[in-house]
Structures are given as C-alpha cells and as structure tokens.
Scaffold this active site. Sequence first.
Site, PDB file in Angstrom:
ATOM      1  CD  GLU A 125      -3.079  -1.051   0.679  1.00  0.00           C
ATOM      2  OE1 GLU A 125      -3.284  -0.029   0.000  1.00  0.00           O
ATOM      3  OE2 GLU A 125      -3.888  -1.984   0.764  1.00  0.00           O
ATOM      4  CB  CYS A 172      -1.731   7.037   1.145  1.00  0.00           C
ATOM      5  SG  CYS A 172      -3.106   6.271   1.989  1.00  0.00           S
TER       6      CYS A 172
HETATM    7  P1  NAP Z   1       8.255   5.305   4.658  1.00  0.00           P
HETATM    8  O1  NAP Z   1       9.439   6.119   4.895  1.00  0.00           O
HETATM    9  O2  NAP Z   1       8.236   4.369   3.539  1.00  0.00           O
HETATM   10  O3  NAP Z   1       7.953   4.551   6.033  1.00  0.00           O
HETATM   11  C1  NAP Z   1       6.940   3.595   6.150  1.00  0.00           C
HETATM   12  C2  NAP Z   1       7.457   2.415   6.950  1.00  0.00           C
HETATM   13  O4  NAP Z   1       8.437   1.725   6.179  1.00  0.00           O
HETATM   14  C3  NAP Z   1       8.169   2.833   8.235  1.00  0.00           C
HETATM   15  O5  NAP Z   1       7.932   1.853   9.215  1.00  0.00           O
HETATM   16  C4  NAP Z   1       9.631   2.832   7.819  1.00  0.00           C
HETATM   17  O6  NAP Z   1      10.512   2.698   8.894  1.00  0.00           O
HETATM   18  C5  NAP Z   1       9.642   1.618   6.939  1.00  0.00           C
HETATM   19  N1  NAP Z   1      10.731   1.520   5.990  1.00  0.00           N
HETATM   20  C6  NAP Z   1      11.147   2.452   5.099  1.00  0.00           C
HETATM   21  N2  NAP Z   1      12.143   1.951   4.336  1.00  0.00           N
HETATM   22  C7  NAP Z   1      12.356   0.684   4.759  1.00  0.00           C
HETATM   23  C8  NAP Z   1      13.260  -0.346   4.381  1.00  0.00           C
HETATM   24  N3  NAP Z   1      14.145  -0.188   3.396  1.00  0.00           N
HETATM   25  N4  NAP Z   1      13.206  -1.522   5.040  1.00  0.00           N
HETATM   26  C9  NAP Z   1      12.323  -1.705   6.031  1.00  0.00           C
HETATM   27  N5  NAP Z   1      11.445  -0.775   6.444  1.00  0.00           N
HETATM   28  C10 NAP Z   1      11.457   0.406   5.814  1.00  0.00           C
HETATM   29  O7  NAP Z   1       6.950   6.152   4.459  1.00  0.00           O
HETATM   30  P2  NAP Z   1       6.659   7.575   4.995  1.00  0.00           P
HETATM   31  O8  NAP Z   1       7.190   8.524   4.013  1.00  0.00           O
HETATM   32  O9  NAP Z   1       7.025   7.706   6.408  1.00  0.00           O
HETATM   33  O10 NAP Z   1       5.044   7.479   4.934  1.00  0.00           O
HETATM   34  C11 NAP Z   1       4.315   8.062   4.018  1.00  0.00           C
HETATM   35  C12 NAP Z   1       4.166   7.243   2.732  1.00  0.00           C
HETATM   36  O11 NAP Z   1       3.296   6.152   2.966  1.00  0.00           O
HETATM   37  C13 NAP Z   1       3.515   8.087   1.675  1.00  0.00           C
HETATM   38  O12 NAP Z   1       4.050   7.847   0.413  1.00  0.00           O
HETATM   39  C14 NAP Z   1       2.065   7.632   1.745  1.00  0.00           C
HETATM   40  O13 NAP Z   1       1.344   7.911   0.572  1.00  0.00           O
HETATM   41  C15 NAP Z   1       2.231   6.180   2.040  1.00  0.00           C
HETATM   42  N6  NAP Z   1       1.004   5.613   2.640  1.00  0.00           N
HETATM   43  C16 NAP Z   1       0.236   4.760   1.907  1.00  0.00           C
HETATM   44  C17 NAP Z   1      -0.941   4.242   2.428  1.00  0.00           C
HETATM   45  C18 NAP Z   1      -1.797   3.311   1.612  1.00  0.00           C
HETATM   46  O14 NAP Z   1      -2.640   2.633   2.189  1.00  0.00           O
HETATM   47  N7  NAP Z   1      -1.605   3.204   0.300  1.00  0.00           N
HETATM   48  C19 NAP Z   1      -1.347   4.601   3.711  1.00  0.00           C
HETATM   49  C20 NAP Z   1      -0.547   5.475   4.452  1.00  0.00           C
HETATM   50  C21 NAP Z   1       0.632   5.965   3.897  1.00  0.00           C
HETATM   51  P3  NAP Z   1      11.227   3.999   9.571  1.00  0.00           P
HETATM   52  O15 NAP Z   1      10.130   4.884  10.051  1.00  0.00           O
HETATM   53  O16 NAP Z   1      12.020   3.392  10.668  1.00  0.00           O
HETATM   54  O17 NAP Z   1      12.043   4.646   8.495  1.00  0.00           O
END
Ligand code: NAP
Length: 471
Positions: free
Chosen positions: A239, A273
């Site tokens: 997602e 998102c």
């Molecule tokens: P993010 O940096 O990707 O973080 C999300 C989760 O992934 C966190 O727990 C993060 O850990 C972890 N993570 C990131 N890179 C990783 C890796 N290489 N290995 C393991 N874990 C990893 O996302 P964000 O920028 O904080 O959140 C916003 C994004 O999420 C936006 O793009 C939004 O659109 C999307 N989103 C989508 C939905 C949906 O249902 N489609 C819902 C909500 C949000 P850390 O925090 O420790 O870095």
Amino acid sequence: MTRPLQTNDNAMTYQSINPNTGRLLKSYEHLSSEQLEQSLATAEATYQKWKHTTYAERAAIVHKAAALMAAHVDDFARLATQDMGKRIDEARGEVTFSADILAYYAKHGEAFLEPTKLHPKHGKAHLESSPLGVLFCVEPWNFPYYQLARVAGPQLMAGNVLVVKHAGCVPQCAIAFERLLLDAGAPVGAYTNLLISYEQSDRVIDDPRVKGVALTGSLAAGRSVAARAGQNLKKSTMELGGSDAFIVLDDADLDKTIPWAVWGRMYNGGQTCCAAKRFIVMEAVADKFLAKFKAALEALIPGDPMDGKTTLGPLSTESALLQLLAQVDAAVAGGAKLLLGGKRIDRPGWFMQATILTHIAPNNPAYRDEFFGPVVSFYRVKSEDEAIALANDSDFGLGGSVWTKDEDRGQRLASRVDSGMVFVNNLDWADAELPFGGIKNSGYGRELGNMGIHEFVNKKLVRTGHVAAPV
Ligand code: NAP
C-alpha cells in the site's frame, strides 16, 4: 533449522519527538539480535497453537481489543498527537475507527473465510481458507493505529500471527497497540511490536518462519521490501503513495465541493496517502473554485494540535517538513507559480503554510511527485477528456474523486480514472467494509473489507469422490 538473526546496528532511532515543540519525549533502542530471534521464535510457537483456535476464540480477543480501544479513546489519541502531531480530534476519530475495524473483523471474519463450494464435472470440491503463519508488517506513522488495526483485525481472525515494524517516529503508539492486544487476552507472540533497523527488517523477511509481508509506506520502502519478499518467494501486499486527482466538472456545486477540497487536502496535515493532491478543475468554474479554495485555506489556524481550536497542525517530523519545502522550491524553480504559502511557519515545531501551486508543466518535478503535506497542485482543463487524460497521467493510481451535480456523469468519469478507488461527490474513505488499495506505483493487494482478509490465506482446493483413473 533457522539461523539466529544478526545485526550490528543498535542505534537509538525510535524516538517520540513532539512535532508541536520539537522536544524529544522518549527514545527506544533497537532490539538486539537475541531479542529479535526470541520474538520470532515466540511468534512461530504461538502460531502453531493459534491456528488451531476456533473463530469464536479469536473473535472474543479481537472484539475485546476493540472494546478496550473504544473505552480509552483519549489515551490512545493523546499518544498519536504527541508522537506525530495529528490534531487531537482527528486522533480521536482515528482511534474510534480503528476500534470499529477490529470489531468488524471479529464479527465477520468467520463468514468471510467460510469454505467456498465449487462445481466440478465429477465429484465434489470446495476451497478452504487456511492461515499461512507468521506475517511481517511494516507500517507508516501517518495513521499510527488505523494502519495496525487494518492488518491485526483480519490476520488474527484468519489464524495468522503478526510481527510488526512500525515507523521510527511513533514508538509510543506502536507499544500501546501491542499492549492493547495483550490486555485483550491475545497470547504473547500473536501480535509483536518489533523496534528494528532496516537491516534487521531484511533478516526478518528472509527468515523461513515468516510466510508473508505487508507494507504500507513510500514507494522507496515498497521497492526495497517487495524486492526482498520476492527474492524469498513470499507473498506480499504493498500500500504505497498516491497523487490523487480531485476532478471538478463545470456543473459542480462549489458550496458542497469546497469543504471537501479543504478536508481532502488538509486532513491529517495533508499527510494521507489517498488525500486529494492534484486539483483538476474545468475552465467554467476554475476562477471561482480557486478563489474560494484559497480563502478557505488562508483561514486555517496553525497551533498546538492538542488544542481543539487549531485547524492547521504540524507535520510529523522536521525531515518531512524540510523535504516538502524543498519540493515546493523545486516546483517554483521549475516554473510553477506560488499562489499561496510555500514557507515554514515562524514558530517552534514542524509547521508549514497551506500552499497552492499553479502553472505546473509536465516537465516540472511537481507534476509527477507526491506532496505529503498541505500543498495543493492546481490545474485548469477545458474538457472532460482533458481532465481524465491529466488525472491518468500519473505514476500513481491510488484514489481520486469527481465532483458534479449529475451523478451518472460522475460515475461515467469515475470508470475512466485509472486507480484502485474513486469517489463521486465525497471523499468518505473510512469504512471497514470497503476495500482499500491501488494500482501502478500505488502498490498491489487490498486491505479492509472482505478482500483484506483473503490476502494471506491458503486457498486450498479439496476435491472429493472416486473418479476412475484415465487409462
Ligand atoms: P516510509 O518512509 O516508507 O515509512 C513507512 C514504513 O516503512 C516505516 O515503518 C519505515 O521505517 C519503513 N521503511 C522504510 N524503508 C524501509 C526499508 N528499506 N526496510 C524496512 N522498512 C522500511 O513512508 P513515509 O514517508 O514515512 O510514509 C508516508 C508514505 O506512505 C507516503 O508515500 C504515503 O502515501 C504512504 N502511505 C500509503 C498508504 C496506503 O494505504 N496506500 C497509507 C498510508 C501511507 P522507519 O520509520 O524506521 O524509516
């Protein structure tokens, strides 16, 4: 045999920093290799028992968790506001909705997974839904409980168990949700919060005890985690981000549309998102729409998200704020015009002005990027066809909306939007019953509704009846 997990990264990166003040509230260390190994061993041992429990036994626990959450809305909400700056009323709403999701799966999980009768030429056949095992979930900070309820409710009911890596900035919420399930009577190992690094996360995905991986987060995280799951031939759901179109047709009722435009872009500080991100408005109403929208955004009141009178809260972290400011600067450098805002607000914490960008050409980075905060991208179009072409000229495909007095016209256009979800005359995303997810770079798989519980079960065919062997 499973090998113990190794890591050399013990940095303290799980930190609750109040986005309203910038003050560090709490820090937590990553798990040691031994603690992580113990967590996985416990999860696996618990799964071997949990998969034999009845639906009624699972439902009692999931239902109790829902009831406890509903009884402690303020406590949970306060932690979310402290960890990631969500306005307190929105935080209360999220907690209530999360409790509803848990209750929904407690009530319907068994019926969703009932065997399906099939009709082969000979004999009888049915499909059974059996659990897969330990699932690894990686979750984002923007909905620190709702995202957890979306996986915990269905997967616990399906007979799976979960190990969960929550985002680094919401450790208090992550711990509170694990505690909730334990308080509801879930056995240790049914739902385990893991404070781990990316390297440890990779090792969890590689671990043979883990049978599926679900991630909600950014495109970059999705690429990394999905690739790792793919290498291990493990089922995954993704997602990811979105850049949803908000298409205003020439007959739209602006008095009804503008409040949704404000909510759709600004809810959760713009950090959703499926928020409305690209406003695509037909020429006939474009000036009027833009003037009213701008006035409504200018009227927002920045302030402490704990204060119910605040209408513009902070962003989640300073790095999120700096990234968004840089994106706006790049958009302007690339030729976009700044109609409103664009700057950091001069006060402590991670506040950004409500911002409107116009004149965004296709070669501007803003044309393709996701703005995860209070930034509007505004486009004018001359026709429905132009609106659809622009809406679909996106690498993302999560949601979108169409605004018109003519619902048949709205539905016809909705069918032409390339995304996982489209809304006509509303942006009412929140319903446990409705499947949620996207296509293209917004990911694959669905959470919520009937579909969400089927993502991580074995659809096992059982065919019964003696059929003579072919000669
Ligand atoms: P993010 O940096 O990707 O973080 C999300 C989760 O992934 C966190 O727990 C993060 O850990 C972890 N993570 C990131 N890179 C990783 C890796 N290489 N290995 C393991 N874990 C990893 O996302 P964000 O920028 O904080 O959140 C916003 C994004 O999420 C936006 O793009 C939004 O659109 C999307 N989103 C989508 C939905 C949906 O249902 N489609 C819902 C909500 C949000 P850390 O925090 O420790 O870095």
